[in-house]
Design an enzyme around this catalytic site. Structure first.
Site: not given
Ligand code: GLV
Length: 303
Positions: A218, A266
């Site tokens: 994260r 991401h």
């Molecule tokens: C992505 O980062 C998730 O938590 O699915």
């Protein structure tokens, strides 16, 4: 028993079909709720502010693997994160790709390519690269298996330090020893008060000089200013980041144009709609029969 779905429309269409086939009650969106007392399960990335409007709510299901975006649950409400093989495989793929890119100097070659420069660096054998994976959950173990199969010298790090799959795993009290032998560091840790801001100047200083960083945990775990200083000092050689703080990373952020950093938006995983729906059905079935909830999060621990 009914599941209220609050997520992407495209995902909702697939879930509606899977739920219909399974003969389970599916409510697509809060506007479709006629009787709040009917809602026993809620699937979402982030729930509505007031969950007490659903008096019979038993479980909230995160449609992804992470739960750090979730608020505290009302008493008695179980939190489940989606367990789906596709999530683990996708993140494993991203980690392997990023590790190979750094291992084989791709950030530098991408920069050289931009100016048409043909200039070769020496190649390091995979078995001479020590890889340290932080986070020995389902994804970490899968990534470790793939990288080990390619010959990398892989060890793990987890809070407990429990060995998994024959892998040497360092515990929380051995972080320094773990870092000292991580030529390529992979972060897959969940965001918790313990991991927030963890990758800072003191942390980088414990890595071997020129270490490579693969970050798919994260964004809040990484101090970007400290990363920049470590890159400038040669303490970190290059980094690949799939997570940033904030997301999206502003387009004028220094890291976008720094050739030593490669950023993806991401995209490590995106839950397969069908697999997500199957997980939710498994949660409903477990609730009905009083069995342990798949993907149940220890709300105290935060993962
Ligand atoms: C992505 O980062 C998730 O938590 O699915």
């Amino acid at each position: 028993m009914a599941l209220l779905f609050m997520s992407l429309a495209e995902r909702g269409a697939v879930w509606a079909r899977v739920f219909e086939q399974a003969n389970e009650r599916f409510i697509l969106g809060e506007d479709a709720v006629t009787d709040p007392a009917e809602v026993t399960h809620l699937a979402c990335w982030q729930p509505p502010a007031d969950l007490t409007v659903y008096p019979n709510l038993q479980a909230v299901i995160s449609v992804g693997a992470g739960v750090d975006q979730m608020p505290a649950m009302p008493p008695g409400v179980t939190l489940s994160r989606t367990i789906a093989p596709g999530i683990e495989e996708m993140v494993r793929d991203w980690v392997v790709m990023a590790s190979l890119m750094l291992h084989r100097d791709m950030p530098q070659y991408l920069e050289q390519a931009g100016r048409g420069e043909w200039s070769a660096k020496g190649v390091t054998l995979a078995r001479k690269r020590r890889v340290g994976i932080m986070g020995m959950g389902r994804i970490g173990r899968l990534a470790a298996a793939s990288l080990s199969a390619m010959g990398f010298n892989v060890v793990g790090y987890s809070r407990s330090g429990t060995p998994v799959d024959g892998l040497n795993v360092f515990g929380a009290d051995q972080l320094g020893d773990f870092l000292a032998q991580s030529d390529l560091l992979v972060c897959l840790l969940p965001l918790t008060p313990q991991t927030e801001g963890m990758m800072d100047a003191a942390f980088f200083a414990q890595l071997p000089q020129g270490a490579l960083l693969v970050h798919a945990g994260r964004g809040k775990q990484l101090d970007m200013a400290a990363l920049r200083t470590a890159l400038d000092a040669g303490q970190i050689g290059a980094a690949m980041l799939d997570v940033t703080e904030p997301e999206p990373l502003p387009n004028d952020h220094w890291a976008w144009s720094d050739p030593r950093v490669v950023i993806t938006p991401h995209v490590g995983s995106s839950t397969d709609h069908e697999e997500g729906a199957r997980h939710a059905l498994a949660v409903l079935a477990a609730s009905r029969s009083g069995l342990p909830i798949p993907g149940e999060v220890d709300q105290q621990r935060g993962y």
